[in-house]
Design an enzyme around this catalytic site. Structure first.
Site, mmCIF file in Angstrom:
data_model
loop_
_atom_site.group_PDB
_atom_site.id
_atom_site.type_symbol
_atom_site.label_atom_id
_atom_site.label_comp_id
_atom_site.label_asym_id
_atom_site.label_seq_id
_atom_site.Cartn_x
_atom_site.Cartn_y
_atom_site.Cartn_z
ATOM 1 N N LYS A 22 0.834 -1.213 0.000
ATOM 2 C CA LYS A 22 0.000 0.000 0.000
ATOM 3 C C LYS A 22 0.869 1.263 0.000
ATOM 4 C CE LYS A 22 -2.492 2.626 3.536
ATOM 5 N NZ LYS A 22 -1.440 3.254 4.342
ATOM 6 N N ASN A 23 1.817 1.317 0.931
ATOM 7 C CA ASN A 23 2.532 2.585 1.074
ATOM 8 C C ASN A 23 3.522 2.851 -0.060
ATOM 9 O OD1 ASN A 23 0.996 3.269 3.252
ATOM 10 N ND2 ASN A 23 2.478 2.548 4.773
ATOM 11 N N ARG A 93 -3.417 9.845 3.269
ATOM 12 C CA ARG A 93 -2.140 10.548 3.412
ATOM 13 C C ARG A 93 -1.427 10.651 2.063
ATOM 14 N NH1 ARG A 93 -1.790 13.858 7.168
ATOM 15 N NH2 ARG A 93 0.327 14.546 7.437
ATOM 16 N N CYS A 117 -4.785 8.106 8.787
ATOM 17 C CA CYS A 117 -5.140 7.603 10.117
ATOM 18 C C CYS A 117 -4.896 8.635 11.194
ATOM 19 C CB CYS A 117 -4.306 6.360 10.420
ATOM 20 S SG CYS A 117 -4.812 4.945 9.453
ATOM 21 N N ARG A 122 0.383 15.022 12.545
ATOM 22 C CA ARG A 122 1.123 14.590 11.348
ATOM 23 C C ARG A 122 1.579 15.820 10.559
ATOM 24 N NH1 ARG A 122 -1.591 9.128 9.003
ATOM 25 N NH2 ARG A 122 0.489 8.974 8.088
ATOM 26 N N PRO A 123 2.632 16.491 11.068
ATOM 27 C CA PRO A 123 3.097 17.719 10.417
ATOM 28 C C PRO A 123 3.719 17.433 9.043
ATOM 29 C CG PRO A 123 4.629 17.071 12.150
ATOM 30 C CD PRO A 123 3.501 16.083 12.185
ATOM 31 N N ILE A 124 3.806 18.476 8.205
ATOM 32 C CA ILE A 124 4.484 18.304 6.906
ATOM 33 C C ILE A 124 5.627 19.324 6.763
ATOM 34 C CG2 ILE A 124 2.530 17.220 5.705
ATOM 35 C CD1 ILE A 124 2.070 19.966 4.313
ATOM 36 N N ASP A 305 3.787 0.486 12.061
ATOM 37 C CA ASP A 305 2.529 0.001 11.484
ATOM 38 C C ASP A 305 2.200 -1.436 11.916
ATOM 39 O OD1 ASP A 305 2.453 2.425 10.266
ATOM 40 O OD2 ASP A 305 3.024 1.726 8.279
ATOM 41 N N ILE A 327 7.329 6.600 17.147
ATOM 42 C CA ILE A 327 7.026 7.358 15.923
ATOM 43 C C ILE A 327 5.756 8.207 16.083
ATOM 44 C CG2 ILE A 327 6.673 7.218 13.412
ATOM 45 C CD1 ILE A 327 9.319 5.929 14.147
ATOM 46 N N ARG A 397 -9.121 0.273 3.766
ATOM 47 C CA ARG A 397 -8.175 1.232 3.168
ATOM 48 C C ARG A 397 -6.836 0.569 2.865
ATOM 49 N NH1 ARG A 397 -6.756 5.703 6.700
ATOM 50 N NH2 ARG A 397 -5.260 5.862 5.020
HETATM 51 C C1 EPZ Z 1 4.175 6.864 6.454
HETATM 52 O O1 EPZ Z 1 3.487 7.988 6.996
HETATM 53 C C2 EPZ Z 1 3.132 5.775 6.350
HETATM 54 N N1 EPZ Z 1 2.057 6.234 5.484
HETATM 55 C C3 EPZ Z 1 2.595 5.418 7.735
HETATM 56 O O2 EPZ Z 1 1.760 4.281 7.584
HETATM 57 C C4 EPZ Z 1 3.750 5.032 8.655
HETATM 58 O O3 EPZ Z 1 3.269 4.869 9.970
HETATM 59 C C5 EPZ Z 1 4.831 6.117 8.663
HETATM 60 O O4 EPZ Z 1 5.239 6.424 7.300
HETATM 61 C C6 EPZ Z 1 6.078 5.725 9.441
HETATM 62 O O5 EPZ Z 1 6.620 4.546 8.901
HETATM 63 C C7 EPZ Z 1 2.222 6.223 4.170
HETATM 64 O O6 EPZ Z 1 3.251 5.834 3.641
HETATM 65 C C8 EPZ Z 1 1.068 6.661 3.346
HETATM 66 P P1 EPZ Z 1 6.557 9.928 8.446
HETATM 67 P P2 EPZ Z 1 4.186 9.420 6.949
HETATM 68 O O7 EPZ Z 1 6.629 11.199 7.694
HETATM 69 O O8 EPZ Z 1 5.000 9.513 5.742
HETATM 70 C C9 EPZ Z 1 7.277 13.151 11.913
HETATM 71 C C10 EPZ Z 1 -0.161 2.995 7.736
HETATM 72 O O9 EPZ Z 1 -0.656 2.441 8.738
HETATM 73 N N2 EPZ Z 1 7.240 14.154 10.829
HETATM 74 O O10 EPZ Z 1 7.627 8.910 8.214
HETATM 75 O O11 EPZ Z 1 3.122 10.413 7.207
HETATM 76 C C11 EPZ Z 1 5.904 12.532 12.156
HETATM 77 O O12 EPZ Z 1 5.140 13.322 13.023
HETATM 78 C C12 EPZ Z 1 0.354 4.409 7.806
HETATM 79 O O13 EPZ Z 1 -0.066 2.447 6.630
HETATM 80 C C13 EPZ Z 1 7.536 15.464 11.117
HETATM 81 O O14 EPZ Z 1 7.812 15.835 12.259
HETATM 82 O O15 EPZ Z 1 5.118 9.285 8.234
HETATM 83 C C14 EPZ Z 1 6.284 11.182 12.733
HETATM 84 O O16 EPZ Z 1 6.540 11.314 14.112
HETATM 85 C C15 EPZ Z 1 -0.035 5.096 9.083
HETATM 86 N N3 EPZ Z 1 7.520 16.366 10.085
HETATM 87 C C16 EPZ Z 1 7.608 10.851 12.039
HETATM 88 O O17 EPZ Z 1 8.098 12.078 11.505
HETATM 89 C C17 EPZ Z 1 7.227 16.004 8.808
HETATM 90 O O18 EPZ Z 1 7.242 16.882 7.925
HETATM 91 C C18 EPZ Z 1 7.493 9.852 10.903
HETATM 92 O O19 EPZ Z 1 6.491 10.281 9.986
HETATM 93 C C19 EPZ Z 1 6.928 14.682 8.529
HETATM 94 C C20 EPZ Z 1 6.942 13.762 9.562
#
Ligand code: EPZ
Length: 425
Positions: A22-23, A93, A117, A122-124, A305, A327, A397
């Site tokens: 999926k991801n 997402r 989810c 979930r900051p960007i 996950d 995380i 999903r």
């Molecule tokens: C991806 O989310 C996955 N989703 C998530 O899977 C997964 O839990 C996550 O990666 C971690 O492995 C998709 O790929 C669609 P991150 P993502 O950016 O990319 C912080 C599932 O169940 N962060 O790696 O949104 C954030 O808050 C889903 O399939 C910032 O601070 O996760 C978190 O603590 C749920 N600033 C950490 O980094 C940012 O700009 C990791 O988030 C981005 C993230």
């Protein structure tokens, strides 16, 4: 809304086939907009709601798509808008990958704030930091993210946190930029590598994906290609846990065992026997398991996950297990549901303490998010009596045909469609 009805306590045996990741798919499909010539044929895509959602969003941009059993052919030559604002954008997402891909090709994008989810803030900010370093202006107003650039120029970007989303998004933004971009402290997840491989097959020049330094040298254009998505690490992990939970012997096919090492290691520590072959794993369990401690970490650490499904298993393992969710700060909502079934768990901040109980008992429980849903299903498989899982739309999903796959292994699980609700009474 649909419900899953599970009569627990059955051993499961046989073969199960893992679908495409999926991801990876929710990033690769938006990356197809980068092809200004030719079509992208993406194979091994999972049959899940998030994929259907991404395909609808791509169609709303003007992509011509034909799709069938686990594949989609995407023609992005005549995209007519860079504005992604249909309902599906807010429901997942992966829609934010259109920021990087559209910015790269058209130098602009406007995408509604992504959903997904509810597992913590979930900051960007790291995505934005990367886009700005390449020369884009980013604005967030009224729930819409707008990115625009006159030109994109390669840069050195050090991510403050290891982020899958930011690594993929900025990598996509950089593939057509002038010069070289270096991403440091990049995420190393298998799906990051898969997206890089896809982009390279389209003609990009990306090196180092899978390590924490990724170098991207901009090229003039990307073209269509044929690509097959990797198997889903998280779906595989979920079924490994289901097999361990139910006792019996299950062969999990179409996997990359290397991607599953952290999960295999924990299951072996719990007393599960795992036989590893080239593209399948055999999980053997007599159901007698001991508790373990887990800290979720970026790849190659234990995946967040899989934490939720794993905690369902730990709830019946002998002794105390401690989980440190490093995380996401609120990824324990499923434990309240497990407690309705008799689990003994408490949460203190990012730590969950689970004291194994002899048995779980069936109850009506709710999937509060995707992986919480997987945890509910596993709990239902373990439990004595009947479990009714609501919130199945979250499970749909990310898990293709979950009840069919488990039924084939001998589990007693069926879906009640929302329109058939009366048959429940
Ligand atoms: C991806 O989310 C996955 N989703 C998530 O899977 C997964 O839990 C996550 O990666 C971690 O492995 C998709 O790929 C669609 P991150 P993502 O950016 O990319 C912080 C599932 O169940 N962060 O790696 O949104 C954030 O808050 C889903 O399939 C910032 O601070 O996760 C978190 O603590 C749920 N600033 C950490 O980094 C940012 O700009 C990791 O988030 C981005 C993230």
């Amino acid at each position: 809304m649909d419900k899953l009805i599970i009569n627990g306590g059955k051993r499961i045996c046989g073969d199960i086939e893992i679908s495409g990741a999926k991801n990876a798919a929710v990033a690769i499909l938006p990356a197809a907009v980068l092809a200004s010539k030719g079509v992208c044929t993406i194979e091994n895509i999972p049959d899940i709601e998030d994929v259907r959602g991404v395909l609808k969003i791509l169609e709303s941009l003007g992509c011509k798509i034909t799709s069938g059993d686990n594949y989609a052919v995407i023609n992005s030559e005549n995209i007519n808008t860079c504005k992604a604002d249909i309902d599906e954008v807010k429901g997942m997402r992966g829609s934010y990958y259109l920021l990087g891909s559209l910015l790269s090709r058209f130098k602009k994008a406007s995408v509604d704030m992504p959903g997904g989810c509810s597992i913590g803030v979930r900051p960007i900010d790291q995505h934005i930091k990367g886009f700005e370093a390449l020369g884009a202006k980013v604005q967030i107003e009224h729930g819409v993210v707008r990115v625009e650039a006159e030109r994109l120029v390669g840069s050195n970007i050090y991510f403050d946190v290891v982020s899958v989303g930011a690594t993929i998004n900025v990598m996509m933004a950089a593939v057509l930029a002038e010069g070289t971009t270096v991403l440091e402290n990049a995420a190393k997840e298998p799906h990051v590598v898969d997206v890089a491989n896809f982009l390279n097959t389209m003609g990009a020049n990306i090196k180092g994906a899978g390590t924490d330094v990724i170098r991207i040298t901009g090229v003039d254009e990307l073209r269509g290609c044929t690509y097959s998505v990797i198997p889903d690490q998280i779906e595989a992990g979920t079924y490994m846990i289901a097999a361990a939970a139910c006792g019996g012997q299950v062969r999990i096919r179409n996997v990359i065992p290397k991607h599953l090492e952290s999960i295999s290691a924990k299951l072996i520590e719990m007393g599960v026997e795992i036989i590893e072959e080239d593209d399948f794993l055999v999980i053997k369990s007599d159901g007698k398991l001991k508790g373990v401690n887990i800290k979720t970490l970026p790849y190659p650490g234990f995946p967040t996950d899989v934490q939720q499904p794993m905690s369902a298993l730990l709830s019946i393992a002998c002794g105390r297990s401690i989980i440190n969710e490093s995380i996401w700060e609120s990824r324990y909502k499923h434990l309240d549901e497990l407690k309705k079934m008799g689990a003994n768990a408490k949460v203190e901040g990012r730590i969950a303490i689970i004291d194994g109980v002899q048995k779980l008992t069936g109850a009506e429980i709710r999937a509060t998010d995707l992986r919480a849903g997987a945890a509910m299903v596993i709990a239902g498989l373990i439990a004595e009596g009947t479990t009714v899982v609501t919130g199945v739309e979250h499970i749909d999903r990310g898990y293709p045909k979950i009840e069919e796959k488990l039924s084939k292994l001998g589990a007693d699980i069926r879906r009640i469609k929302s329109e058939d609700k009366r048959s429940l009474i």
